[in-house]
Design a protein around this motif. Structure first.
Motif, PDB file in Angstrom:
ATOM      1  N   ALA A  67       0.678  -1.088   0.013  1.00 14.54           N
ATOM      2  CA  ALA A  67       0.049  -0.021   0.153  1.00 14.54           C
ATOM      3  C   ALA A  67       0.787   1.328   0.025  1.00 14.54           C
ATOM      4  CB  ALA A  67      -0.810  -0.050   1.288  1.00 14.54           C
ATOM      5  N   ARG A  68       1.977   1.225   0.861  1.00 13.16           N
ATOM      6  CA  ARG A  68       2.857   2.291   0.883  1.00 13.16           C
ATOM      7  C   ARG A  68       3.556   2.572  -0.388  1.00 13.16           C
ATOM      8  NH1 ARG A  68       4.290   0.374   6.713  1.00 13.16           N
ATOM      9  NH2 ARG A  68       2.840   2.026   7.989  1.00 13.16           N
ATOM     10  N   GLN A  69       4.005   1.291  -1.209  1.00 12.45           N
ATOM     11  CA  GLN A  69       4.549   1.735  -2.233  1.00 12.45           C
ATOM     12  C   GLN A  69       3.642   2.088  -3.518  1.00 12.45           C
ATOM     13  OE1 GLN A  69       6.613  -2.166  -3.739  1.00 12.45           O
ATOM     14  NE2 GLN A  69       6.916  -1.194  -5.814  1.00 12.45           N
ATOM     15  N   LEU A  70       2.458   1.706  -3.545  1.00  9.09           N
ATOM     16  CA  LEU A  70       1.557   2.006  -4.531  1.00  9.09           C
ATOM     17  C   LEU A  70       1.054   3.537  -4.421  1.00  9.09           C
ATOM     18  CD1 LEU A  70      -0.261   0.842  -6.921  1.00  9.09           C
ATOM     19  CD2 LEU A  70      -2.004   0.366  -5.103  1.00  9.09           C
ATOM     20  N   THR A  71       1.305   3.975  -3.109  1.00  8.84           N
ATOM     21  CA  THR A  71       0.882   5.287  -3.148  1.00  8.84           C
ATOM     22  C   THR A  71       1.880   6.476  -2.621  1.00  8.84           C
ATOM     23  OG1 THR A  71       0.351   5.101  -0.798  1.00  8.84           O
ATOM     24  CG2 THR A  71      -1.389   4.476  -2.322  1.00  8.84           C
ATOM     25  N   GLY A  72       2.911   5.961  -2.196  1.00 11.47           N
ATOM     26  CA  GLY A  72       3.878   6.730  -1.778  1.00 11.47           C
ATOM     27  C   GLY A  72       3.669   7.461  -0.678  1.00 11.47           C
ATOM     28  N   GLU A  73       2.898   6.883   0.032  1.00  6.51           N
ATOM     29  CA  GLU A  73       2.467   7.395   1.461  1.00  6.51           C
ATOM     30  C   GLU A  73       2.925   6.505   2.730  1.00  6.51           C
ATOM     31  OE1 GLU A  73       1.237  10.320   2.109  1.00  6.51           O
ATOM     32  OE2 GLU A  73       0.878  11.000   0.027  1.00  6.51           O
ATOM     33  N   TYR A  74       3.269   6.858   3.533  1.00 10.06           N
ATOM     34  CA  TYR A  74       3.723   6.226   4.748  1.00 10.06           C
ATOM     35  C   TYR A  74       2.466   5.728   5.473  1.00 10.06           C
ATOM     36  CZ  TYR A  74       5.817   3.940   8.463  1.00 10.06           C
ATOM     37  OH  TYR A  74       6.199   3.063   9.731  1.00 10.06           O
ATOM     38  N   SER A  75       1.669   6.827   5.990  1.00  9.87           N
ATOM     39  CA  SER A  75       0.438   6.636   6.650  1.00  9.87           C
ATOM     40  C   SER A  75      -0.570   5.818   6.024  1.00  9.87           C
ATOM     41  CB  SER A  75      -0.145   8.036   6.965  1.00  9.87           C
ATOM     42  OG  SER A  75      -1.548   7.713   7.169  1.00  9.87           O
ATOM     43  N   GLY A  97      19.511  22.321  41.878  1.00 11.17           N
ATOM     44  CA  GLY A  97      19.711  21.279  41.109  1.00 11.17           C
ATOM     45  C   GLY A  97      18.714  21.545  39.688  1.00 11.17           C
ATOM     46  N   LYS A  98      19.379  20.647  38.755  1.00 10.32           N
ATOM     47  CA  LYS A  98      18.781  20.942  37.519  1.00 10.32           C
ATOM     48  C   LYS A  98      17.538  19.721  37.275  1.00 10.32           C
ATOM     49  CE  LYS A  98      20.889  22.332  33.847  1.00 10.32           C
ATOM     50  NZ  LYS A  98      21.876  22.356  32.833  1.00 10.32           N
ATOM     51  N   THR A  99      16.466  20.024  36.494  1.00 11.66           N
ATOM     52  CA  THR A  99      15.541  18.797  36.104  1.00 11.66           C
ATOM     53  C   THR A  99      16.071  18.183  35.113  1.00 11.66           C
ATOM     54  OG1 THR A  99      13.821  20.841  36.441  1.00 11.66           O
ATOM     55  CG2 THR A  99      13.294  18.893  35.146  1.00 11.66           C
ATOM     56  N   PHE A 100      15.667  16.927  35.190  1.00 13.99           N
ATOM     57  CA  PHE A 100      16.033  15.742  34.115  1.00 13.99           C
ATOM     58  C   PHE A 100      15.825  16.252  32.856  1.00 13.99           C
ATOM     59  CE2 PHE A 100      14.199  11.822  32.098  1.00 13.99           C
ATOM     60  CZ  PHE A 100      15.509  11.245  31.537  1.00 13.99           C
ATOM     61  N   PHE A 101      16.627  16.059  31.934  1.00 13.35           N
ATOM     62  CA  PHE A 101      16.556  16.577  30.428  1.00 13.35           C
ATOM     63  C   PHE A 101      16.999  15.407  29.526  1.00 13.35           C
ATOM     64  CE2 PHE A 101      18.788  18.631  26.741  1.00 13.35           C
ATOM     65  CZ  PHE A 101      17.702  18.967  26.141  1.00 13.35           C
ATOM     66  N   TRP A 102      15.857  15.302  28.645  1.00  9.23           N
ATOM     67  CA  TRP A 102      16.032  14.171  27.540  1.00  9.23           C
ATOM     68  C   TRP A 102      15.654  14.841  26.122  1.00  9.23           C
ATOM     69  CZ3 TRP A 102      12.783  12.377  23.787  1.00  9.23           C
ATOM     70  CH2 TRP A 102      12.958  11.133  23.192  1.00  9.23           C
ATOM     71  N   SER A 103      16.706  14.505  25.027  1.00  6.31           N
ATOM     72  CA  SER A 103      16.331  14.944  23.739  1.00  6.31           C
ATOM     73  C   SER A 103      16.474  13.841  22.795  1.00  6.31           C
ATOM     74  CB  SER A 103      17.576  16.026  23.558  1.00  6.31           C
ATOM     75  OG  SER A 103      17.441  16.382  22.259  1.00  6.31           O
ATOM     76  N   GLY A 104      15.600  13.673  21.749  1.00 10.08           N
ATOM     77  CA  GLY A 104      15.812  12.692  20.942  1.00 10.08           C
ATOM     78  C   GLY A 104      15.366  12.992  19.685  1.00 10.08           C
ATOM     79  N   ARG A 105      15.722  12.299  18.682  1.00  8.84           N
ATOM     80  CA  ARG A 105      15.384  12.865  17.307  1.00  8.84           C
ATOM     81  C   ARG A 105      14.710  11.342  16.702  1.00  8.84           C
ATOM     82  NH1 ARG A 105      20.265  13.277  14.443  1.00  8.84           N
ATOM     83  NH2 ARG A 105      20.252  15.464  15.026  1.00  8.84           N
ATOM     84  N   TYR A 106      13.239  11.481  16.284  1.00 10.52           N
ATOM     85  CA  TYR A 106      12.824  10.419  15.448  1.00 10.52           C
ATOM     86  C   TYR A 106      13.125  10.221  14.167  1.00 10.52           C
ATOM     87  CZ  TYR A 106       9.853   9.979  19.881  1.00 10.52           C
ATOM     88  OH  TYR A 106       9.579   9.780  21.112  1.00 10.52           O
ATOM     89  N   HIS A 107      12.867   8.824  13.782  1.00  8.92           N
ATOM     90  CA  HIS A 107      13.490   8.458  12.393  1.00  8.92           C
ATOM     91  C   HIS A 107      12.056   8.846  11.325  1.00  8.92           C
ATOM     92  CE1 HIS A 107      16.898   5.770  13.993  1.00  8.92           C
ATOM     93  NE2 HIS A 107      17.143   7.252  14.105  1.00  8.92           N
ATOM     94  N   ASN A 108      12.338   8.675  10.052  1.00  6.89           N
ATOM     95  CA  ASN A 108      10.959   8.937   9.261  1.00  6.89           C
ATOM     96  C   ASN A 108      10.009   8.211   9.607  1.00  6.89           C
ATOM     97  OD1 ASN A 108      11.903  11.547   7.925  1.00  6.89           O
ATOM     98  ND2 ASN A 108      13.168  10.115   6.391  1.00  6.89           N
ATOM     99  N   ASP A 109      10.024   6.844   9.963  1.00  2.00           N
ATOM    100  CA  ASP A 109       8.930   6.141  10.117  1.00  2.00           C
ATOM    101  C   ASP A 109       8.443   6.210  11.503  1.00  2.00           C
ATOM    102  OD1 ASP A 109      10.791   4.678  12.092  1.00  2.00           O
ATOM    103  OD2 ASP A 109      10.713   2.876  10.918  1.00  2.00           O
TER     104      ASP A 109
END
Lengths: 308, 308
Positions: free
Chosen positions: A178-186, B78-90
């Motif tokens: 479905a993703r390939q056919l439409t180019g949409e991830y969602s 003191g300082k507050t807990f800090f988290w930083s993250g980066r999500y991938h495309n999916d």
């Protein structure tokens, strides 16, 4: 009760999973679809092609289940389509080891005269031009045409695929396709784009994560039954399609509410298919076992919440 | 209506997704749990620790929602807990860019006196020894102790983790973590092994594929709502836990049937969480919106099939 036309391969499969391996055993989309649909006692016809090497006992096995085989061409001096594959440990991916098209390479399906007015047409995974040729042969517009396809045709025959997609009511496709056919991830956006290509209903199969049915802005989710082990996933998608189309041919109700039930029946039947190699489990499956598992699906998904 | 103790981090998060990025915004397990649970109008207390840099307006935001903050220690210098993250495309995987434990590194939770007889204890993801110390402080055996954890503790404190798992009624864990904890690929088998470790109920979270609740040989499946887009998954698991534990504290019914509903409430609330960055969506969320979405969950999963 309507008639069901099933078009697809009848094949030999040789399968390797972490649990063992088989010699050439009975397989093919039309086989799995037919076996699943037979639980609904509909008049069904398989349209396919095999070689002279195909055992009579396999044909008998299908006709004993009230599957009309007059549309199965037997090429005496040809060989039956053969596929061999090996599943990885997670069972979610596989390598194809052998694909010998053999007689399937020249398949020109001919729908038996008395099935050209069938109410439901289930087009198993085949070249989209072959799928289209089936629709052309119907003398009465079917109530429901269901199309199964795969990424191979998106890579090799995309325009032909679009041409047949446009002509069907339901498409069954897996999430990656479905993703390939439409180019949409969602998948929500992908389903909307597929609607725009033609089909009123879009079924997205997610393997162990179940299946989603989309109709306009409505969605319905059927989980896969959580299993101790998936022994062999071969044919699960076709079995789903067989349960789905068989139930709809039996009931003749093509509303969203009834398609929900068809998705549940498809998931229920597919949950058996993966328990043994190839068609083994489907051959011994009784209606009583189907009813028991349906009850499990209800337990798995049904809850009572009063809305305020 | 029972009382709910929530133990977990209150934090700053900086998040990057394909849709954009944030500066330091309000985050932390106890925050998400508390915001979700607040929809059930239970008496709840958050037990956590922050630094002098933590804005009063964030504390106000929580206490306005009837979350008792007397168990939140404020370390002025003191300082507050800090988290930083980066999500991938999916959106299914992410890289942690920064983890500054700060005051959380010395967190010794002290449950407020008037919450030591709470009926439900929700242990957010923390060192298992810290989680155990909370259970030790309860003067009355809680009706339900829910534990959230993650792979980090399996890698670094497995024995401590086993010691606390043994003491709880419910564990919430994602699919990969369930596999890591048990060495089993099948989630059915993994859940059974986790039962044997102690918890009566096992909730396996599968992200966009929903959540499974196991109780002995019974399973219940709550899908995730199919969304056009997941904007930011941060906090979705904690929000699920908050909806789950909040509903159970409110109803005081700890049967399998009622836990099913708790899972649906958890999934419903989590489906909002991912629509905006961090807590943004949860802060504006109204009870009416929750009810509307619950109706969507019913449409998504409920069907009528008569069994023979």
């Amino acid at each position: 009760m309507g008639k069901l036309v099933i078009v697809g391969s009848i094949a030999f499969d040789a399968i390797e999973t972490p649990f063992g391996k088989t010699d050439k055993i009975l397989g093919g989309a039309a086989t799995f679809i037919g076996l699943a649909a037979s639980h609904f006692k509909v008049d069904s016809a398989a349209v396919s092609i095999v070689g002279g090497d195909f055992p009579q006992e396999y044909l008998d096995l299908l006709s004993e289940r009230n599957i009309d085989l007059s549309g199965v061409e037997i090429i005496k001096d040809g060989k039956t389509f053969f596929w061999s594959g090996r599943y990885h440990n997670d069972m979610n991916s596989r390598d194809t080891l052998v694909t010998e098209l053999n007689t399937l390479g020249d398949f020109n399906p001919v729908i038996p005269e008395n099935y050209r007015d069938a109410s439901v047409v289930m087009l198993g995974n085949l070249h989209p031009i072959v799928q289209s040729s089936v629709i052309d042969q119907m003398t009465k517009k079917p109530d429901l045409i269901v199309l199964d396809t795969m990424n191979f045709w998106m890579d090799s025959a995309l325009e032909d695929l679009h041409n047949v997609i446009k002509r069907v009511d339901v498409i069954t496709i897996n999430d990656e396709e479905a993703r390939q056919l439409t180019g949409e991830y969602s998948l929500v956006v992908a389903a909307r784009k597929i609607h725009e290509m033609g089909p009123k209903y879009v079924v997205i199969k997610k393997g162990e994560h179940g299946a989603l049915l989309f109709h306009n802005d409505n969605a319905f989710y059927a989980p896969a039954l959580p299993l101790e082990e998936v022994f062999d996933p071969t044919g699960a998608g076709d079995t789903f399609a067989g349960g789905f189309s068989g139930y709809l041919a039996k009931t003749g109700d093509f509303s969203f509410e009834n398609l929900k039930k068809a998705v549940i029946y498809g998931s229920t039947l597919a949950s058996f298919c993966v328990e043994k190699f190839g068609t083994e489990r489907m051959i011994t499956l009784t209606d009583e076992e189907v009813q028991k598992r349906l009850a499990k699906f209800k337990q798995l998904t049904q809850f009572e919440i009063e809305l305020n």
